[in-house]
Design a protein around this motif. Structure first.
Motif, short mmCIF file in Angstrom:
data_model
loop_
_atom_site.label_atom_id
_atom_site.label_comp_id
_atom_site.label_asym_id
_atom_site.label_seq_id
_atom_site.Cartn_x
_atom_site.Cartn_y
_atom_site.Cartn_z
N LYS A 68 -18.57 -19.61 -25.66
CA LYS A 68 -19.93 -19.71 -26.18
C LYS A 68 -20.04 -20.89 -27.13
CE LYS A 68 -21.60 -16.17 -24.06
NZ LYS A 68 -22.56 -16.40 -22.97
N ILE A 69 -20.93 -21.82 -26.80
CA ILE A 69 -21.19 -22.96 -27.68
C ILE A 69 -22.71 -23.05 -27.85
CG2 ILE A 69 -20.79 -25.43 -28.10
CD1 ILE A 69 -18.65 -25.32 -25.89
N GLU A 70 -23.15 -23.05 -29.07
CA GLU A 70 -24.60 -22.98 -29.29
C GLU A 70 -25.26 -24.36 -29.29
OE1 GLU A 70 -25.40 -20.65 -32.76
OE2 GLU A 70 -25.06 -18.79 -31.64
N GLY A 71 -26.24 -24.48 -28.45
CA GLY A 71 -27.05 -25.71 -28.41
C GLY A 71 -28.12 -25.65 -29.49
#
Lengths: 74, 353
Positions: A68-71
């Motif tokens: 999970k990588i938040e934009g």
């Protein structure tokens, strides 16, 4: 033995590490990300998914990428 | 070598050329030409002053020259550091390394498309579904001729399910085919800098498979509707209301009707009558000339609200009663009149108080 460790968490970096013979992918992960859970990362050895118990070899390239990588929006 | 492998290797060769251009892009570096020109000019002035025998002027100019040479040296030192930074960067991966990355991408994502006409390497992600909303697969298109620019890639929704309120938003973090990288920005930059294509596509995919509430172009909670401007609740097309005052979108719960004209307004564009508590819009409301309270037309007569009028009538009645009292008991005070703002009355027209 010497391996290439690539961490795509945060700013991302690639570094060569000396690790003992018989080191597994999971052991290396826990050493490098002591507070992380392997379930939250994609772990690739030589660009391929591996099991946690995969024993690393000289010259291997290990990549860990957060699942999970938040934009953002701007 | 099979046709497919040849195509991938050809792409790897083009990509490496793009990485080399990116690494050796020294076009932004500037030589200290202006500072050097200052030195040349000052030295020429010193020589002229010396020839003329102007010793004090020559000594002054000599100090100027020292300062200008120092400036030049500082610029050159910084320039040297910049050039060293380029040289010290990680080595550019070989074509074989890039080729292996492309094979790795095929095992991760399925077929990798090499679009030689558009100079793009294209990878398609699996279906993306966030919080129950199906956004479909996305194609990540990396332009190997634009690796020295930002962004060097586009994100195309192949089975687009855009936000209802904005069709250019195909993902909470994608607008006009551009991904807002947020927390992934530095890692993506590092992956491109090092020519780690596999990591680059993996990072973009993980960004696309993540929702960051509060940081989206359109929140998923409002994907199939527009957010109410007052409470933020999602409103679909059937329930959507527009305020006659500010023209913003509201949910039915945040709307009020004017008791006089029946038009709908948001709570910010409508007032409450101080007498009957009914809603009244700016166009229909009035201010009582006596107490200055906001009132609806029904509660206003000749510029005075019913409350002030009742009070006035009571006082007039008291005054009349006092007139009929025996001598000596008469109330000599005049009936108090509501204080009326003359300007207000003149503005509103006739006001017979």
């Amino acid at each position: 033995m010497r391996i290439l460790f690539i961490n795509n968490f945060g700013s991302g970096f690639a570094d060569h590490l000396e690790v003992p013979e018989g080191t597994t992918a999971e052991k290396l992960f826990l050493e490098q990300i002591p507070h992380g859970s392997p379930r939250d990362y994609l772990i690739r050895v030589n660009r391929l998914p591996v099991s946690a118990g995969q024993v690393l070899c000289e010259g291997d390239r290990i990549t860990i990428t957060p699942t999970k990588i938040e934009g953002a929006s701007s | 070598m099979k046709q497919r492998s040849r195509s991938l290797f050809r792409a790897a060769s083009r990509i490496r050329a793009g990485l080399v251009r990116r690494r050796h892009d020294l076009t932004s570096l500037l030589l200290p030409e202006r500072q050097w020109a200052d030195c040349v000019r000052t030295l020429s002035q010193i020589q002229r002053a010396t020839r003329q025998g102007w010793q004090r002027a020559a000594a002054q100019l000599q100090q100027d020259l020292v300062r200008e040479v120092d400036t030049c040296r500082t610029y050159l030192h910084q320039l040297s550091l910049e050039i060293q930074k380029f040289a010290k960067a990680a080595t550019i991966p070989s074509e074989s390394d890039i080729y292996r990355d492309l094979l790795g991408l095929e095992s991760e994502f399925g077929e990798v498309e090499c679009d030689f006409d558009n100079t793009e390497l294209c990878v398609t992600t699996p279906d993306v579904t966030l919080e129950g909303i199906h956004l479909g697969p996305f194609q990540i298109r990396l332009d190997w001729c634009r690796l020295d620019q930002s962004p060097a890639y586009r994100v195309i929704a192949l089975d687009a399910n855009p936000a209802e309120s904005d069709e250019s938003v195909t993902h909470p973090h994608v607008n006009d085919d551009t991904l807002c990288e947020g927390d992934g920005r530095l890692a993506l930059r590092s992956a491109i800098d090092d020519g780690r294509l596999g990591d680059f596509f993996l990072l973009v995919w993980r960004l696309l498979d993540t929702n960051a509430p509060g940081r989206a172009y359109v929140e998923l909670s409002n994907w199939h509707g527009s957010p109410c401007h007052e409470c933020g609740a999602s409103t679909d097309e059937d329930d959507r209301c527009f305020c006659s005052g500010c023209d913003e979108v509201y949910c039915p719960g945040c709307m009020c009707s004017c008791a006089d004209c029946d038009r709908d307004f948001c709570v910010g564009c409508i007032s409450t009558c101080a007498i009957c508590d009914s809603h009244v819009c700016d166009g229909c409301r009035d201010d009582c000339a006596a107490c200055r309270e906001i009132v609806c037309p029904s509660c206003l007569t000749d510029g005075i609200c019913t409350r002030c009028r009742d009070k006035q009538e009571e006082e007039e009645q008291d005054h009349e009663e006092s007139q009929h009292l025996p001598a000596g008991q008469a109330d000599t005070t005049k009936p108090s009149q509501p204080v009326v703002d003359a300007d207000h009355v003149a503005k509103k027209g006739a006001c017979h108080v």
